[in-house]
Motif scaffolding. Structure first.
Motif, PDB file in Angstrom:
ATOM      1  N   VAL A   1      32.739  45.943  36.976  1.00 39.20           N
ATOM      2  CA  VAL A   1      31.653  46.854  37.347  1.00 39.20           C
ATOM      3  C   VAL A   1      32.249  48.204  37.738  1.00 39.20           C
ATOM      4  O   VAL A   1      33.411  48.303  38.138  1.00 39.20           O
ATOM      5  CB  VAL A   1      30.827  46.284  38.520  1.00 39.20           C
ATOM      6  CG1 VAL A   1      30.166  44.977  38.110  1.00 39.20           C
ATOM      7  CG2 VAL A   1      31.691  46.064  39.749  1.00 39.20           C
ATOM      8  N   ASN A   2      31.443  49.237  37.631  1.00 35.32           N
ATOM      9  CA  ASN A   2      31.851  50.588  37.991  1.00 35.32           C
ATOM     10  C   ASN A   2      31.339  50.880  39.398  1.00 35.32           C
ATOM     11  O   ASN A   2      30.165  51.222  39.598  1.00 35.32           O
ATOM     12  CB  ASN A   2      31.288  51.601  36.988  1.00 35.32           C
ATOM     13  CG  ASN A   2      31.926  52.971  37.141  1.00 35.32           C
ATOM     14  OD1 ASN A   2      32.506  53.274  38.186  1.00 35.32           O
ATOM     15  ND2 ASN A   2      31.819  53.794  36.113  1.00 35.32           N
ATOM     16  N   VAL A   3      32.210  50.720  40.385  1.00 36.96           N
ATOM     17  CA  VAL A   3      31.816  50.920  41.772  1.00 36.96           C
ATOM     18  C   VAL A   3      31.437  52.367  42.033  1.00 36.96           C
ATOM     19  O   VAL A   3      30.549  52.669  42.836  1.00 36.96           O
ATOM     20  CB  VAL A   3      32.948  50.471  42.717  1.00 36.96           C
ATOM     21  CG1 VAL A   3      32.552  50.660  44.175  1.00 36.96           C
ATOM     22  CG2 VAL A   3      33.329  49.026  42.445  1.00 36.96           C
ATOM     23  N   ALA A   4      32.080  53.305  41.316  1.00 39.08           N
ATOM     24  CA  ALA A   4      31.792  54.725  41.522  1.00 39.08           C
ATOM     25  C   ALA A   4      30.349  55.073  41.147  1.00 39.08           C
ATOM     26  O   ALA A   4      29.753  55.978  41.718  1.00 39.08           O
ATOM     27  CB  ALA A   4      32.766  55.584  40.706  1.00 39.08           C
ATOM     28  N   ASP A   5      29.776  54.343  40.199  1.00 37.68           N
ATOM     29  CA  ASP A   5      28.402  54.596  39.784  1.00 37.68           C
ATOM     30  C   ASP A   5      27.392  53.782  40.590  1.00 37.68           C
ATOM     31  O   ASP A   5      26.208  53.737  40.245  1.00 37.68           O
ATOM     32  CB  ASP A   5      28.236  54.264  38.294  1.00 37.68           C
ATOM     33  CG  ASP A   5      29.026  55.228  37.416  1.00 37.68           C
ATOM     34  OD1 ASP A   5      29.376  56.311  37.920  1.00 37.68           O
ATOM     35  OD2 ASP A   5      29.304  54.880  36.256  1.00 37.68           O
ATOM     36  N   GLY A   6      27.868  53.122  41.628  1.00 37.52           N
ATOM     37  CA  GLY A   6      26.953  52.354  42.474  1.00 37.52           C
ATOM     38  C   GLY A   6      26.725  50.934  42.032  1.00 37.52           C
ATOM     39  O   GLY A   6      25.875  50.236  42.601  1.00 37.52           O
ATOM     40  N   GLU A   7      27.448  50.485  41.017  1.00 40.34           N
ATOM     41  CA  GLU A   7      27.278  49.106  40.562  1.00 40.34           C
ATOM     42  C   GLU A   7      27.946  48.148  41.554  1.00 40.34           C
ATOM     43  O   GLU A   7      28.979  48.461  42.146  1.00 40.34           O
ATOM     44  CB  GLU A   7      27.884  48.919  39.165  1.00 40.34           C
ATOM     45  CG  GLU A   7      27.209  49.764  38.094  1.00 40.34           C
ATOM     46  CD  GLU A   7      27.833  49.525  36.729  1.00 40.34           C
ATOM     47  OE1 GLU A   7      28.762  48.693  36.644  1.00 40.34           O
ATOM     48  OE2 GLU A   7      27.405  50.168  35.755  1.00 40.34           O
ATOM     49  N   THR A   8      27.348  46.994  41.702  1.00 40.33           N
ATOM     50  CA  THR A   8      27.881  45.972  42.617  1.00 40.33           C
ATOM     51  C   THR A   8      28.082  44.670  41.854  1.00 40.33           C
ATOM     52  O   THR A   8      27.354  44.379  40.883  1.00 40.33           O
ATOM     53  CB  THR A   8      26.920  45.741  43.795  1.00 40.33           C
ATOM     54  OG1 THR A   8      25.636  45.339  43.284  1.00 40.33           O
ATOM     55  CG2 THR A   8      26.770  47.003  44.636  1.00 40.33           C
ATOM     56  N   PRO A   9      29.038  43.869  42.274  1.00 37.64           N
ATOM     57  CA  PRO A   9      29.239  42.563  41.620  1.00 37.64           C
ATOM     58  C   PRO A   9      28.011  41.676  41.781  1.00 37.64           C
ATOM     59  O   PRO A   9      27.310  41.716  42.797  1.00 37.64           O
ATOM     60  CB  PRO A   9      30.451  41.981  42.350  1.00 37.64           C
ATOM     61  CG  PRO A   9      31.140  43.162  42.958  1.00 37.64           C
ATOM     62  CD  PRO A   9      30.059  44.135  43.291  1.00 37.64           C
ATOM     63  N   THR A  10      27.723  40.903  40.759  1.00 37.43           N
ATOM     64  CA  THR A  10      26.556  40.014  40.774  1.00 37.43           C
ATOM     65  C   THR A  10      26.922  38.566  41.072  1.00 37.43           C
ATOM     66  O   THR A  10      26.040  37.776  41.417  1.00 37.43           O
ATOM     67  CB  THR A  10      25.826  40.087  39.433  1.00 37.43           C
ATOM     68  OG1 THR A  10      26.729  39.701  38.372  1.00 37.43           O
ATOM     69  CG2 THR A  10      25.313  41.494  39.169  1.00 37.43           C
ATOM     70  N   LEU A  11      28.185  38.213  40.930  1.00 38.62           N
ATOM     71  CA  LEU A  11      28.601  36.839  41.166  1.00 38.62           C
ATOM     72  C   LEU A  11      28.986  36.639  42.630  1.00 38.62           C
ATOM     73  O   LEU A  11      29.521  37.545  43.273  1.00 38.62           O
ATOM     74  CB  LEU A  11      29.798  36.471  40.276  1.00 38.62           C
ATOM     75  CG  LEU A  11      29.559  36.528  38.762  1.00 38.62           C
ATOM     76  CD1 LEU A  11      30.840  36.174  38.019  1.00 38.62           C
ATOM     77  CD2 LEU A  11      28.430  35.584  38.356  1.00 38.62           C
ATOM     78  N   ASP A  12      28.707  35.464  43.138  1.00 36.01           N
ATOM     79  CA  ASP A  12      29.091  35.135  44.510  1.00 36.01           C
ATOM     80  C   ASP A  12      30.610  35.018  44.610  1.00 36.01           C
ATOM     81  O   ASP A  12      31.264  34.495  43.697  1.00 36.01           O
ATOM     82  CB  ASP A  12      28.450  33.819  44.952  1.00 36.01           C
ATOM     83  CG  ASP A  12      26.933  33.899  45.014  1.00 36.01           C
ATOM     84  OD1 ASP A  12      26.430  35.005  45.258  1.00 36.01           O
ATOM     85  OD2 ASP A  12      26.281  32.860  44.801  1.00 36.01           O
ATOM     86  N   PRO A  13      31.191  35.500  45.694  1.00 32.53           N
ATOM     87  CA  PRO A  13      32.649  35.393  45.839  1.00 32.53           C
ATOM     88  C   PRO A  13      33.083  33.948  46.069  1.00 32.53           C
ATOM     89  O   PRO A  13      32.361  33.140  46.654  1.00 32.53           O
ATOM     90  CB  PRO A  13      32.946  36.264  47.065  1.00 32.53           C
ATOM     91  CG  PRO A  13      31.675  36.246  47.855  1.00 32.53           C
ATOM     92  CD  PRO A  13      30.561  36.173  46.848  1.00 32.53           C
TER      93      PRO A  13
END
Length: 222
Positions: A69-81
């Motif tokens: 994911v692109n954290v700079a564009d505000g995207e967040t991971p969708t999978l549980d850690p």
């Protein structure tokens, strides 16, 4: 010529971390169905490269899709850690299990009777058509013996070809998976209760087989 061969991924560990391993397999399955360009082998390398934290140390959070994911564009991971953690040395042992599973498989009275027989180190055979239910119920019961340590023979998954080990004169806890389609057609059983009775009769030829306590886990009570 291309030859397509099905793949099978099996994760095993010295530590009883069932939930993190199950979650890791679910993530790998999600990646296999997605358009992710990262090969599964790379995700496996990440999982295998994470060390188990020391007892009492802070937990390790493994986010497999963080690099996708692109954290700079505000995207967040969708999978549980995937969380790896060990209890302190003087604390309770690592019990990463579903402690409700035995209550979903046995009545309260029968569960107490089974636990008492385990304390007495009786020879016990657990049967279930579900390999997951079989393993988790036996592991939970063994964990509940803490601070006692189960010293007799412990085989949560006994192959049918090694059923003669049930004639052992010593105490043991063993489990066998019953395939309703194969076992029922082979022994003429129409339901789990009949399958248990047929297997008990089959093992009754040995000198010590009559002492084996057969416990069926497929009679769901809740």
């Amino acid at each position: 010529m291309r030859v397509w061969v099905p793949h099978c991924i099996c994760l095993s560990s010295h530590w009883p971390i069932y939930a993190p391993l199950r979650l890791a397999l679910q993530h790998l399955w999600s990646f296999s169905l997605s358009k992710c360009r990262v090969p599964l082998e790379q995700h496996l390398a990440v999982i295998l490269g994470v060390p188990m934290p020391r007892p009492g140390a802070p937990p390790v959070h493994l986010q497999l899709d963080l690099g996708l994911v692109n954290v700079a564009d505000g995207e967040t991971p969708t999978l549980d850690p995937i969380v790896l953690q060990q209890p302190p040395l003087r604390g309770l042992p690592l019990m990463n299990l579903d402690f409700a599973m035995p209550f979903h498989s046995l009545s309260t009275d029968r569960l107490l009777a089974v636990f008492a027989m385990m304390l007495e180190e009786k020879p016990m055979l657990f049967l279930s058509a579900s390999s997951t239910r079989l393993t988790e119920v036996i592991e939970v019961l063994r964990s509940l013996l803490f601070p006692l340590d189960y010293q007799v023979t412990y085989v949560p998954r006994l192959p049918d070809s090694l059923a003669h080990f049930l004639e052992s004169p010593m105490g043991f806890v063993m489990g066998m998976v019953l395939d309703a389609s194969e076992y029922g057609s082979a022994y003429g059983a129409e339901n789990p209760t009949q399958m248990v009775r047929q297997l008990h009769d089959r093992l009754g030829s040995g000198p010590h087989s009559a002492e084996v306590v057969v416990v069926s886990l497929d009679e769901v009570c809740l």
